[in-house]
Design a protein around this motif. Structure first.
Motif, PDB file in Angstrom:
ATOM      1  N   PRO A  12       1.079  -0.981   0.302  1.00  0.00           N
ATOM      2  CA  PRO A  12       0.232  -0.246   0.334  1.00  0.00           C
ATOM      3  C   PRO A  12       0.745   1.163   0.200  1.00  0.00           C
ATOM      4  O   PRO A  12       1.932   1.493   0.354  1.00  0.00           O
ATOM      5  CB  PRO A  12      -1.390  -0.150   1.408  1.00  0.00           C
ATOM      6  N   MET A  24      -1.544   4.838   5.919  1.00  0.00           N
ATOM      7  CA  MET A  24      -0.890   4.505   4.605  1.00  0.00           C
ATOM      8  C   MET A  24      -2.684   3.744   3.214  1.00  0.00           C
ATOM      9  O   MET A  24      -3.270   4.388   4.060  1.00  0.00           O
ATOM     10  CB  MET A  24      -0.532   3.174   4.475  1.00  0.00           C
ATOM     11  N   GLU A  25      -2.191   4.103   2.104  1.00  0.00           N
ATOM     12  CA  GLU A  25      -3.773   3.186   1.842  1.00  0.00           C
ATOM     13  C   GLU A  25      -4.260   2.414   2.129  1.00  0.00           C
ATOM     14  O   GLU A  25      -4.178   1.466   2.806  1.00  0.00           O
ATOM     15  CB  GLU A  25      -3.000   3.314   0.141  1.00  0.00           C
ATOM     16  N   ARG A  26      -5.727   2.778   2.000  1.00  0.00           N
ATOM     17  CA  ARG A  26      -6.529   1.596   2.365  1.00  0.00           C
ATOM     18  C   ARG A  26      -7.064   1.268   1.006  1.00  0.00           C
ATOM     19  O   ARG A  26      -7.649   1.397   0.319  1.00  0.00           O
ATOM     20  CB  ARG A  26      -8.101   2.809   2.991  1.00  0.00           C
ATOM     21  N   LEU A  27      -6.840  -0.277   1.579  1.00  0.00           N
ATOM     22  CA  LEU A  27      -6.456  -1.184   0.201  1.00  0.00           C
ATOM     23  C   LEU A  27      -8.252  -2.012   0.465  1.00  0.00           C
ATOM     24  O   LEU A  27      -8.730  -2.328   0.917  1.00  0.00           O
ATOM     25  CB  LEU A  27      -5.478  -2.898  -0.050  1.00  0.00           C
ATOM     26  N   THR A  31      -8.446 -10.412   2.799  1.00  0.00           N
ATOM     27  CA  THR A  31      -6.597 -11.732   2.522  1.00  0.00           C
ATOM     28  C   THR A  31      -6.942 -12.558   2.044  1.00  0.00           C
ATOM     29  O   THR A  31      -8.359 -13.001   1.731  1.00  0.00           O
ATOM     30  CB  THR A  31      -6.479 -11.437   4.626  1.00  0.00           C
ATOM     31  N   ASP A  77      -2.827 -14.040   6.285  1.00  0.00           N
ATOM     32  CA  ASP A  77      -3.485 -13.024   6.429  1.00  0.00           C
ATOM     33  C   ASP A  77      -3.276 -11.973   6.306  1.00  0.00           C
ATOM     34  O   ASP A  77      -3.348 -10.366   6.693  1.00  0.00           O
ATOM     35  CB  ASP A  77      -3.613 -12.891   8.677  1.00  0.00           C
ATOM     36  N   ASN A  78      -1.416 -11.104   6.036  1.00  0.00           N
ATOM     37  CA  ASN A  78      -0.912 -10.263   5.856  1.00  0.00           C
ATOM     38  C   ASN A  78      -0.811  -9.729   4.128  1.00  0.00           C
ATOM     39  O   ASN A  78       0.207  -9.585   3.596  1.00  0.00           O
ATOM     40  CB  ASN A  78       0.458 -10.223   6.394  1.00  0.00           C
ATOM     41  N   LEU A  80      -3.136  -9.130   1.496  1.00  0.00           N
ATOM     42  CA  LEU A  80      -4.710  -8.633   0.534  1.00  0.00           C
ATOM     43  C   LEU A  80      -4.419  -9.013  -0.904  1.00  0.00           C
ATOM     44  O   LEU A  80      -4.011  -8.505  -1.302  1.00  0.00           O
ATOM     45  CB  LEU A  80      -4.680  -7.250   1.085  1.00  0.00           C
ATOM     46  N   ILE A  89       1.079  -6.519   3.774  1.00  0.00           N
ATOM     47  CA  ILE A  89       0.514  -5.289   4.879  1.00  0.00           C
ATOM     48  C   ILE A  89       2.072  -5.946   4.788  1.00  0.00           C
ATOM     49  O   ILE A  89       2.617  -6.882   5.744  1.00  0.00           O
ATOM     50  CB  ILE A  89      -1.039  -5.351   5.111  1.00  0.00           C
ATOM     51  N   ASP A  90       1.613  -4.845   6.988  1.00  0.00           N
ATOM     52  CA  ASP A  90       1.979  -5.802   8.049  1.00  0.00           C
ATOM     53  C   ASP A  90       3.371  -5.325   7.983  1.00  0.00           C
ATOM     54  O   ASP A  90       4.000  -7.090   8.689  1.00  0.00           O
ATOM     55  CB  ASP A  90       0.925  -7.107   8.514  1.00  0.00           C
ATOM     56  N   ARG A  92       6.086  -4.286  10.064  1.00  0.00           N
ATOM     57  CA  ARG A  92       6.803  -4.208  10.915  1.00  0.00           C
ATOM     58  C   ARG A  92       8.120  -5.137  11.371  1.00  0.00           C
ATOM     59  O   ARG A  92       8.743  -4.030  11.817  1.00  0.00           O
ATOM     60  CB  ARG A  92       5.495  -4.505  12.262  1.00  0.00           C
TER      61      ARG A  92
END
Ligand SMILES: Nc1ncnc2c1ncn2[C@@H]1O[C@H](COP(=O)(O)OP(=O)(O)OP(=O)(O)O)[C@@H](O)[C@H]1O
Ligand SMILES: [Mg+2]
Length: 179
Positions: A12, A24-27, A31, A77-78, A80, A89-90, A92
């Motif tokens: 994103p 950030m951009e909302r996709l 998932t 789950d990460n 999309l 995503i995610d 971290r």
């Protein structure tokens, strides 16, 4: 994420990263895990998307000049599924590192779900995904598995029960019976 995006990786868009805030951009999309549970994705398809995302990521040089970019939490789950294709995503845990380490961590997380150590609706099907992913991935996802288990054990999200099951999850990645 900005660095990975600058190299053409599907993440994103980052609008602002300021101290603890990240805008950030909302996709728009499900998932990969949700799509799989809805019957919209076969295990082979899911594994091939994951293998492709890992392979493309690991082809990108690390920012510090050593190794590649690694995500260190790349699981269904990460991811999309959007109309612009699968996006990750995610970020971290992301940084520079060894592609085999990153692949082994993805495999270990899938194995934790496959053996029922991490409760997830995908359940034992995560094992099908894992086996197919290991067939598709280049490199040696087993080489650094012991270090990956130690890394995983150090993550704050692990419960005592999940910690105790890590050797069994690692054995599942190796295709061995539980210890
Ligand atoms: N850019 C985005 N656009 C749309 N949805 C997003 C985006 N980022 C995250 N999400 C949604 O939020 C969920 C959690 O995001 P993320 O994986 O970054 O955090 P997490 O720390 O894993 O949180 P959790 O433990 O609650 O899953 C994702 O599964 C997704 O549904
Ligand atoms: Mg997440």
């Amino acid at each position: 994420m900005t660095y990975a995006a600058s190299l053409g990786y599907p993440v994103p868009r980052i609008y602002r990263a300021d101290g603890p805030d990240l805008v950030m951009e909302r996709l728009v999309g499900q998932t990969m895990a949700a799509a799989y549970l809805d019957g919209k994705l076969a295990p082979d398809e899911a594994a091939s998307i994951m293998a492709d995302l890992l392979r493309r990521l690991h082809a990108l040089p690390g920012r510090g000049g050593t190794g590649s970019i690694v995500h260190l939490d790349l699981h269904p789950d990460n991811i999309l599924l959007t109309d612009r294709g699968p996006m990750v995503i995610d970020w971290r845990n992301a940084g520079d590192g060894d592609p085999d380490f990153d692949t082994a961590l993805t495999a270990l997380i899938l194995a934790q779900v496959a053996i029922g150590s991490i409760a997830h609706e995908v359940g034992a099907d995560a094992g099908i995904l894992l086996d197919r992913l290991l067939e598709l991935m280049p490199g040696d996802p087993i080489a650094r598995l012991d270090e990956v288990v130690a890394f995983r054990a150090g993550q704050w999200t692990m419960s005592p029960e999940e910690l105790a099951d890590l050797p069994a999850a690692a054995a599942r990645v190796r295709g061995l019976p539980p210890p």
